[in-house]
Design an enzyme around this catalytic site. Structure first.
Site, PDB file in Angstrom:
ATOM      1  N   ALA A   1       0.855  -1.191   0.000  1.00 19.29           N
ATOM      2  CA  ALA A   1       0.000   0.000   0.000  1.00 19.29           C
ATOM      3  C   ALA A   1       0.887   1.236   0.000  1.00 19.29           C
ATOM      4  CB  ALA A   1      -0.896  -0.026   1.234  1.00 19.29           C
TER       5      ALA A   1
ATOM      6  N   GLY B   1       0.516  -5.165   0.882  1.00 19.68           N
ATOM      7  CA  GLY B   1      -0.660  -5.326   0.019  1.00 19.68           C
ATOM      8  C   GLY B   1      -0.306  -5.960  -1.323  1.00 19.68           C
TER       9      GLY B   1
ATOM     10  N   GLU C   1      -0.380  -9.555  -0.656  1.00 20.26           N
ATOM     11  CA  GLU C   1      -1.788  -9.940  -0.436  1.00 20.26           C
ATOM     12  C   GLU C   1      -2.547  -9.988  -1.760  1.00 20.26           C
ATOM     13  OE1 GLU C   1      -1.882  -6.780   2.528  1.00 20.26           O
ATOM     14  OE2 GLU C   1      -2.826  -8.193   3.894  1.00 20.26           O
TER      15      GLU C   1
ATOM     16  N   GLU D   1       4.558  -5.058   7.187  1.00 21.38           N
ATOM     17  CA  GLU D   1       3.744  -4.044   7.886  1.00 21.38           C
ATOM     18  C   GLU D   1       4.184  -3.827   9.330  1.00 21.38           C
ATOM     19  OE1 GLU D   1       2.513  -6.389   5.871  1.00 21.38           O
ATOM     20  OE2 GLU D   1       0.861  -5.584   4.677  1.00 21.38           O
TER      21      GLU D   1
HETATM   22  N1  CAA Z   1       4.551   3.213  -0.688  1.00 17.53           N
HETATM   23  C1  CAA Z   1       4.982   4.378  -1.226  1.00 17.53           C
HETATM   24  N2  CAA Z   1       6.171   4.511  -1.839  1.00 17.53           N
HETATM   25  C2  CAA Z   1       6.971   3.442  -1.900  1.00 17.53           C
HETATM   26  C3  CAA Z   1       6.607   2.193  -1.349  1.00 17.53           C
HETATM   27  C4  CAA Z   1       5.300   2.101  -0.725  1.00 17.53           C
HETATM   28  N3  CAA Z   1       4.843   0.949  -0.211  1.00 17.53           N
HETATM   29  N4  CAA Z   1       7.594   1.310  -1.567  1.00 17.53           N
HETATM   30  C5  CAA Z   1       8.572   1.985  -2.226  1.00 17.53           C
HETATM   31  N5  CAA Z   1       8.195   3.277  -2.420  1.00 17.53           N
HETATM   32  C6  CAA Z   1       8.952   4.332  -3.097  1.00 17.53           C
HETATM   33  C7  CAA Z   1      10.122   4.807  -2.246  1.00 17.53           C
HETATM   34  O1  CAA Z   1       9.702   5.782  -1.317  1.00 17.53           O
HETATM   35  C8  CAA Z   1      11.035   5.356  -3.317  1.00 17.53           C
HETATM   36  O2  CAA Z   1      10.559   6.635  -3.700  1.00 17.53           O
HETATM   37  P1  CAA Z   1      11.641   7.844  -3.961  1.00 17.53           P
HETATM   38  O3  CAA Z   1      12.443   7.378  -5.148  1.00 17.53           O
HETATM   39  O4  CAA Z   1      10.773   9.012  -4.258  1.00 17.53           O
HETATM   40  O5  CAA Z   1      12.463   7.939  -2.731  1.00 17.53           O
HETATM   41  C9  CAA Z   1      10.826   4.433  -4.509  1.00 17.53           C
HETATM   42  O6  CAA Z   1       9.556   3.779  -4.270  1.00 17.53           O
HETATM   43  C10 CAA Z   1      11.884   3.363  -4.621  1.00 17.53           C
HETATM   44  O7  CAA Z   1      11.959   2.689  -3.359  1.00 17.53           O
HETATM   45  P2  CAA Z   1      13.363   2.462  -2.571  1.00 17.53           P
HETATM   46  O8  CAA Z   1      14.310   3.552  -2.870  1.00 17.53           O
HETATM   47  O9  CAA Z   1      13.020   2.225  -1.128  1.00 17.53           O
HETATM   48  O10 CAA Z   1      13.845   1.126  -3.288  1.00 17.53           O
HETATM   49  P3  CAA Z   1      14.768  -0.025  -2.666  1.00 17.53           P
HETATM   50  O11 CAA Z   1      15.076  -0.918  -3.819  1.00 17.53           O
HETATM   51  O12 CAA Z   1      15.905   0.564  -1.887  1.00 17.53           O
HETATM   52  O13 CAA Z   1      13.852  -0.808  -1.601  1.00 17.53           O
HETATM   53  C11 CAA Z   1      11.814  -1.887  -0.890  1.00 17.53           C
HETATM   54  C12 CAA Z   1      12.732  -1.520  -2.071  1.00 17.53           C
HETATM   55  C13 CAA Z   1      12.540  -2.889   0.030  1.00 17.53           C
HETATM   56  C14 CAA Z   1      10.562  -2.526  -1.479  1.00 17.53           C
HETATM   57  C15 CAA Z   1      11.485  -0.625  -0.074  1.00 17.53           C
HETATM   58  O14 CAA Z   1      11.014   0.378  -0.979  1.00 17.53           O
HETATM   59  C16 CAA Z   1      10.405  -0.832   0.935  1.00 17.53           C
HETATM   60  O15 CAA Z   1      10.665  -1.366   2.012  1.00 17.53           O
HETATM   61  N6  CAA Z   1       9.151  -0.394   0.645  1.00 17.53           N
HETATM   62  C17 CAA Z   1       8.052  -0.464   1.569  1.00 17.53           C
HETATM   63  C18 CAA Z   1       7.487  -1.860   1.695  1.00 17.53           C
HETATM   64  C19 CAA Z   1       6.391  -1.912   2.717  1.00 17.53           C
HETATM   65  O16 CAA Z   1       6.555  -1.599   3.862  1.00 17.53           O
HETATM   66  N7  CAA Z   1       5.185  -2.335   2.267  1.00 17.53           N
HETATM   67  C20 CAA Z   1       4.030  -2.468   3.111  1.00 17.53           C
HETATM   68  C21 CAA Z   1       3.152  -1.272   2.982  1.00 17.53           C
HETATM   69  S1  CAA Z   1       1.772  -1.287   4.111  1.00 17.53           S
HETATM   70  C22 CAA Z   1       0.606  -2.299   3.406  1.00 17.53           C
HETATM   71  O17 CAA Z   1       0.808  -2.825   2.326  1.00 17.53           O
HETATM   72  C23 CAA Z   1      -0.661  -2.471   4.202  1.00 17.53           C
HETATM   73  C24 CAA Z   1      -1.605  -3.501   3.679  1.00 17.53           C
HETATM   74  O18 CAA Z   1      -1.593  -4.633   4.095  1.00 17.53           O
HETATM   75  C25 CAA Z   1      -2.642  -3.147   2.694  1.00 17.53           C
END
Ligand code: CAA
Length: 261
Positions: A69, A112, A115, A135
């Protein structure tokens, strides 16, 4: 052929008898914004109604499936905001899609994103796939079925590990856990998913639909209820032209041609 409806966050391509939905927010690793979810839902609604389309592939493209998400969108929301928006409720339409839905997963399928993959009927994973529920690291828990679909598929302990640690599993580990159907070289995942979809598109559509419904019922109901539902669908299929065609084609030693009637 590209479908006529224009979407901003996804691409929809129809190559009858199959169609592909590609998540398309590459700058944020296909983070699942409310608009993206709405569009996936709408596209699936249209593809469900399109008789030419028999199976659908859902992919995030060659590098990433979806990083979850959209955290930027959620960070400052209140519980009431979230409840009003009912984002997770909107996924119900995706889970209810009646035709085979095949995920082609490369790279991260997190939160998500994982999921969403688990809502699909089959998952073809590229060897770069990483499935997880991070999460916990954000101070929340999965909200789109992760805590329920993981244990039903991979068992309690793998699910606990995933939910509590937030650490993703590799494609190979996901296969060992029964979370994905196949692991293939990343560059092959989309093609293998499309090939799988084309294979299913040759099967009798009504029987496919009933088979999918029956398997999903197993996750929802006690055995006796599931068996009763299965039996009803089994009898119902004897009222279809496809059943006559399937059985006579077998007896006549030819390949059945199914019409979904
Ligand atoms: N939401 C918004 N933006 C996101 C994102 C997310 N879930 N995941 C990545 N991005 C964005 C980053 O902020 C970044 O943006 P900028 O270039 O503007 O800084 C861009 O995508 C690239 O990401 P990274 O620089 O972080 O890339 P990476 O290769 O170093 O890492 C990753 C990749 C491990 C996937 C890391 O981005 C990450 O941990 N993302 C979040 C994952 C996460 O926590 N997901 C769960 C979300 S909550 C949810 O999903 C609730 C539910 O059950 C419905």
């Amino acid at each position: 052929m590209i479908a006529p409806v224009a979407y901003e966050n996804i691409l929809v391509e129809i190559e009858a008898p199959i169609a592909t939905i590609t998540l398309n927010r590459p700058k944020v690793l296909n983070a699942l914004s409310p608009d993206l979810i709405r569009e996936v839902n709408e596209a699936l609604g249209e593809l469900d109604a399109d008789e030419q389309v028999k199976a659908v592939v859902l992919t995030g493209g060659p590098k990433v499936f979806a990083a979850g998400a959209d955290i930027g969108d959620m960070a400052d929301r209140t519980a009431v905001d979230q409840l009003r928006r009912d984002q997770t409720g909107r996924w119900a339409g995706i889970a209810a899609f009646s035709k085979p839905l095949i995920a082609a997963v490369n790279g991260y399928a997190l939160g998500g994103g994982c999921e969403l993959a688990l809502m699909c009927d089959l998952i073809i994973a590229g060897d770069t796939a990483r499935l997880g529920q991070p999460e916990i690291n954000l101070g929340i828990i999965p909200g789109a079925g992760g805590t329920q679909r993981w244990p039903r598929t991979a068992g309690k302990y793998a699910a606990m590990e995933a939910m509590l640690s937030g650490a993703p599993v590799t494609a190979r580990r996901a296969y060992e856990l029964g979370l994905v159907n196949k692991v293939v070289p990343a560059e092959m995942a989309f093609e293998v998913a499309k090939r799988t979809a084309r294979g299913l598109a040759e099967k009798p559509p009504l029987a496919l639909r009933m088979a999918k419904e029956a398997v999903l019922k197993a996750f929802e109901s006690p055995l006796s209820e599931g068996l009763a539902a299965e039996r009803k669908s089994f009898y119902f299929l004897f009222s279809t032209e496809d059943q006559k065609e399937g059985m006579h084609a077998f007896l006549e030693k030819r390949k059945g041609v199914f019409k979904g009637r």
